[in-house]
Design a protein around this motif. Structure first.
Motif, PDB file in Angstrom:
ATOM      1  N   UNK A  37      35.771  43.292  53.578  1.00 31.81           N
ATOM      2  CA  UNK A  37      34.474  43.086  52.929  1.00 31.81           C
ATOM      3  C   UNK A  37      34.196  41.605  52.660  1.00 31.81           C
ATOM      4  N   UNK A  38      34.926  40.751  53.363  1.00 33.70           N
ATOM      5  CA  UNK A  38      34.729  39.325  53.225  1.00 33.70           C
ATOM      6  C   UNK A  38      35.738  38.686  52.293  1.00 33.70           C
ATOM      7  N   UNK A  39      35.648  37.371  52.215  1.00 38.48           N
ATOM      8  CA  UNK A  39      36.653  36.599  51.474  1.00 38.48           C
ATOM      9  C   UNK A  39      36.575  36.822  49.970  1.00 38.48           C
ATOM     10  N   UNK A  40      35.352  36.908  49.421  1.00 38.58           N
ATOM     11  CA  UNK A  40      35.203  37.026  47.970  1.00 38.58           C
ATOM     12  C   UNK A  40      35.866  38.252  47.381  1.00 38.58           C
ATOM     13  N   UNK A  41      35.542  39.462  47.856  1.00 38.76           N
ATOM     14  CA  UNK A  41      36.214  40.651  47.318  1.00 38.76           C
ATOM     15  C   UNK A  41      37.732  40.615  47.505  1.00 38.76           C
ATOM     16  N   UNK A  42      38.199  40.092  48.638  1.00 36.99           N
ATOM     17  CA  UNK A  42      39.651  40.002  48.863  1.00 36.99           C
ATOM     18  C   UNK A  42      40.298  39.063  47.845  1.00 36.99           C
ATOM     19  N   UNK A  43      39.643  37.942  47.567  1.00 29.51           N
ATOM     20  CA  UNK A  43      40.180  36.994  46.585  1.00 29.51           C
ATOM     21  C   UNK A  43      40.201  37.593  45.184  1.00 29.51           C
ATOM     22  N   UNK A  44      39.149  38.356  44.844  1.00 31.99           N
ATOM     23  CA  UNK A  44      39.113  38.995  43.529  1.00 31.99           C
ATOM     24  C   UNK A  44      40.240  40.013  43.393  1.00 31.99           C
ATOM     25  N   UNK A  45      40.500  40.772  44.467  1.00 38.85           N
ATOM     26  CA  UNK A  45      41.588  41.748  44.432  1.00 38.85           C
ATOM     27  C   UNK A  45      42.938  41.043  44.266  1.00 38.85           C
ATOM     28  N   UNK A  47      43.482  38.214  42.861  1.00 42.38           N
ATOM     29  CA  UNK A  47      43.538  37.685  41.498  1.00 42.38           C
ATOM     30  C   UNK A  47      43.915  38.773  40.505  1.00 42.38           C
ATOM     31  N   UNK A  48      43.255  39.936  40.604  1.00 43.54           N
ATOM     32  CA  UNK A  48      43.537  41.034  39.668  1.00 43.54           C
ATOM     33  C   UNK A  48      44.971  41.544  39.824  1.00 43.54           C
ATOM     34  N   UNK A  49      45.428  41.662  41.069  1.00 41.03           N
ATOM     35  CA  UNK A  49      46.789  42.151  41.290  1.00 41.03           C
ATOM     36  C   UNK A  49      47.834  41.157  40.786  1.00 41.03           C
ATOM     37  N   UNK A  50      47.541  39.870  40.912  1.00 41.30           N
ATOM     38  CA  UNK A  50      48.477  38.868  40.392  1.00 41.30           C
ATOM     39  C   UNK A  50      48.553  38.934  38.866  1.00 41.30           C
ATOM     40  N   UNK A  74      56.394  59.678  37.886  1.00 40.31           N
ATOM     41  CA  UNK A  74      56.016  61.058  38.203  1.00 40.31           C
ATOM     42  C   UNK A  74      55.285  61.158  39.536  1.00 40.31           C
ATOM     43  N   UNK A  75      55.327  62.354  40.149  1.00 38.38           N
ATOM     44  CA  UNK A  75      54.551  62.583  41.370  1.00 38.38           C
ATOM     45  C   UNK A  75      53.056  62.627  41.078  1.00 38.38           C
ATOM     46  N   UNK A  76      52.713  63.181  39.920  1.00 36.95           N
ATOM     47  CA  UNK A  76      51.297  63.248  39.529  1.00 36.95           C
ATOM     48  C   UNK A  76      50.906  61.971  38.782  1.00 36.95           C
ATOM     49  N   UNK A  77      49.651  61.587  38.932  1.00 38.06           N
ATOM     50  CA  UNK A  77      49.213  60.394  38.215  1.00 38.06           C
ATOM     51  C   UNK A  77      47.790  60.544  37.681  1.00 38.06           C
ATOM     52  N   UNK A  78      47.524  59.816  36.611  1.00 37.39           N
ATOM     53  CA  UNK A  78      46.172  59.674  36.097  1.00 37.39           C
ATOM     54  C   UNK A  78      45.712  58.260  36.417  1.00 37.39           C
ATOM     55  N   UNK A  79      44.390  58.061  36.456  1.00 35.92           N
ATOM     56  CA  UNK A  79      43.884  56.778  36.942  1.00 35.92           C
ATOM     57  C   UNK A  79      42.704  56.278  36.132  1.00 35.92           C
ATOM     58  N   UNK A  80      42.648  54.970  36.029  1.00 38.00           N
ATOM     59  CA  UNK A  80      41.417  54.263  35.666  1.00 38.00           C
ATOM     60  C   UNK A  80      40.991  53.524  36.931  1.00 38.00           C
ATOM     61  N   UNK A  81      39.779  53.775  37.361  1.00 36.49           N
ATOM     62  CA  UNK A  81      39.297  53.266  38.644  1.00 36.49           C
ATOM     63  C   UNK A  81      38.046  52.421  38.419  1.00 36.49           C
ATOM     64  N   UNK A  82      38.130  51.130  38.744  1.00 38.42           N
ATOM     65  CA  UNK A  82      36.984  50.240  38.598  1.00 38.42           C
ATOM     66  C   UNK A  82      36.825  49.364  39.820  1.00 38.42           C
ATOM     67  N   UNK A  83      35.780  48.551  39.820  1.00 36.29           N
ATOM     68  CA  UNK A  83      35.532  47.730  41.012  1.00 36.29           C
ATOM     69  C   UNK A  83      35.422  46.250  40.672  1.00 36.29           C
ATOM     70  N   UNK A  84      35.849  45.443  41.639  1.00 40.42           N
ATOM     71  CA  UNK A  84      35.855  43.989  41.492  1.00 40.42           C
ATOM     72  C   UNK A  84      34.737  43.311  42.266  1.00 40.42           C
ATOM     73  N   UNK A  85      34.060  44.037  43.159  1.00 36.39           N
ATOM     74  CA  UNK A  85      32.922  43.450  43.863  1.00 36.39           C
ATOM     75  C   UNK A  85      31.703  43.451  42.942  1.00 36.39           C
ATOM     76  N   UNK A  86      30.782  42.548  43.219  1.00 34.52           N
ATOM     77  CA  UNK A  86      29.578  42.411  42.398  1.00 34.52           C
ATOM     78  C   UNK A  86      28.350  42.300  43.298  1.00 34.52           C
TER      79      UNK A  86
END
Length: 463
Positions: A37-45, A47-50, A74-86
């Motif tokens: 999705x281009x350089x910006x979203x990749x850079x944001x990801x 940054x967040x992972x770091x 555990x094999x099962x997981x719960x999630x919080x799912x958000x986005x870094x693109x704007x």
């Protein structure tokens, strides 16, 4: 140590982390090698992972489509799912949109509320649980998406490789709890312009708007005019009479008419001023003869105008659960040969795609206008007795003291793309919704309260 004390201890780190991610311009761009999705979203990801790595979490990056921070075995997981693109920043900012400056207790910047601030608060919510040494029976993932504003294509990539969570939330709407989301369509109205204008005014192009899900804040038309002074005077008089913000200037062999509106989220078009329709209203007063572009403009002036619920178009659907349909004309791309308008129409949760499309197709019948590039998401609806809904209500009531009413919205969230989750926050009742608008901000106090709510939610779902 309890959860809320743990959040308070992390406050300064949380604020700095939000600022760090907001400073990355992450608007979708052309794909590059390893950057879908281009350089910006990749850079944001990255940054967040770091940030997540530095907090001690295991991190996974799925080829820069999507990534997650993980805790537990555990094999099962719960999630919080958000986005870094704007969405694009647009104009009218009093502070630079990617500087993340703090003024009067607010962090300003594109993505502070939608959705970088909230998903980073969820990351620190998980860190607070770890610091408080609370036992969990299920794994937890904080998932960072990078394409929510442009189709959520990264979640298909994720679900092709990972199983879905058993429960979770996306912090990308408003409180108390979103148990219903309207059906969403994005599509083009297209007409071939075969019969050209004959007369004093020839429209060479009309171009405006940035994305279908944004109320357009700017649109312009290039016009060749034999009577330039007449056109200029007409525009000035029209602007004075209507109050619409139109400007006009001479440029080489054309006159450029510029329309300035106010941006807003496409699900809430009533909060904006549509620059395209302002311009159409003026152009509709020009003598364009029996040309196809004149008929096209007049059709939309008659059946859309400044309506935001589709009544005149024949699609004014509504229900008691989610209210009225929303109708946003978001992008215009018109030249001498073809007219293309991109719309974002969101219909009530108890209605069907056919309820929308049958009258819509009937309205454009015999006009030469056709529908192209249809994208469709069906409505989402969780009943009030669903265990996930009950859990979120419990947490919200305990943390705020307020009644956890259930809401249906026009905004489409990740809940439509990822099974077993609903939208939960981050905007509190009575607070402004600044998503997709200039001067977007998140109050630091709200950021901290969000983190506390999300920490208790994760704990209740995963304990």
């Amino acid at each position: 140590m309890n959860i809320n004390d743990s959040i308070d201890n992390l406050k300064d780190q949380l604020i700095k982390a939000v600022q760090e991610v907001v400073r990355v311009k992450s608007v979708e761009e052309k794909p590059q090698s390893g950057m879908p999705f281009g350089e910006g979203p990749a850079n944001a990801l990255e940054t967040a992972l770091e940030i997540a790595r530095n907090l001690g979490f295991k991190i996974v990056n799925l080829d820069n489509y999507v990534g997650y921070a993980e805790y537990g075995e555990s094999d099962e997981y719960v999630a919080a799912l958000g986005h870094l693109d704007v969405v694009p920043e647009g104009d009218g900012w009093k502070y630079p949109p990617y500087s993340a400056e703090i003024h009067e207790g607010k962090i300003y910047g594109r993505g502070t509320t939608d959705d970088k601030g909230p998903i980073i608060s969820a990351l620190f919510a998980l860190k607070a649980i770890v610091d408080a040494k609370l036992p969990l029976s299920k794994k937890v993932r904080i998932i960072f998406g990078t394409n929510e504003e442009s189709g959520s294509k990264e979640l298909k990539y994720y679900l092709d490789r990972e199983k879905p969570p058993i429960a979770g939330f996306t912090p990308d709407a408003e409180y108390p709890i979103i148990n219903g989301e309207k059906g969403i369509t994005i599509f083009d109205f297209v007409k071939d312009l075969n019969t050209k204008p004959q007369g004093d005014f020839i429209i060479k192009y009309i171009k405006g708007g940035q994305k279908a899900n944004m109320v357009p804040d700017y649109c312009e038309a290039g016009i060749k005019a034999d009577l330039r002074s007449v056109l200029i005077e007409s525009c000035e008089q029209f602007s004075e009479r209507t109050g619409y913000d139109l400007k006009i200037e001479e440029k080489e062999d054309m006159v450029i008419v510029k329309s300035y509106g106010v941006s807003a989220h496409g699900s809430l078009p009533q909060l904006g001023k549509n620059a395209i329709m302002q311009l159409f209203a003026f152009l509709g007063e020009l003598d364009l003869g029996s040309s196809d572009i004149g008929k096209f403009i007049n059709f939309f002036n008659r059946y859309v105008g400044f309506e935001v619920n589709g009544e005149s178009f024949g699609v004014g659907l509504s229900d008691d659960v989610s209210g009225k349909l929303s109708f946003n004309l978001g992008v215009a791309d018109i030249n001498e040969d073809k007219a293309r308008l991109t719309l974002n129409v969101r219909y009530p949760v108890t209605k069907t795609y056919e309820d929308l499309m049958d009258p819509l197709e009937d309205r454009i019948k015999d006009t030469g206008i056709r529908v192209e590039n249809m994208q469709h998401q069906e409505p989402l609806y969780f009943p009030e007795n669903h265990p996930l809904i009950k859990t979120l209500q419990k947490v919200y009531k305990e943390q705020t003291g307020d009644e956890p009413k259930l809401l249906s919205i026009g905004g489409g969230t990740y809940a439509k793309e990822m099974p077993n989750i609903v939208a939960f926050g981050p905007i509190f009742p009575g607070k402004p919704d600044l998503d997709h608008q200039a001067n977007e901000y998140i109050e630091i106090e709200d950021l901290i309260i969000n983190a506390k709510i999300y920490a208790h939610t994760i704990y209740e779902l995963a304990k």
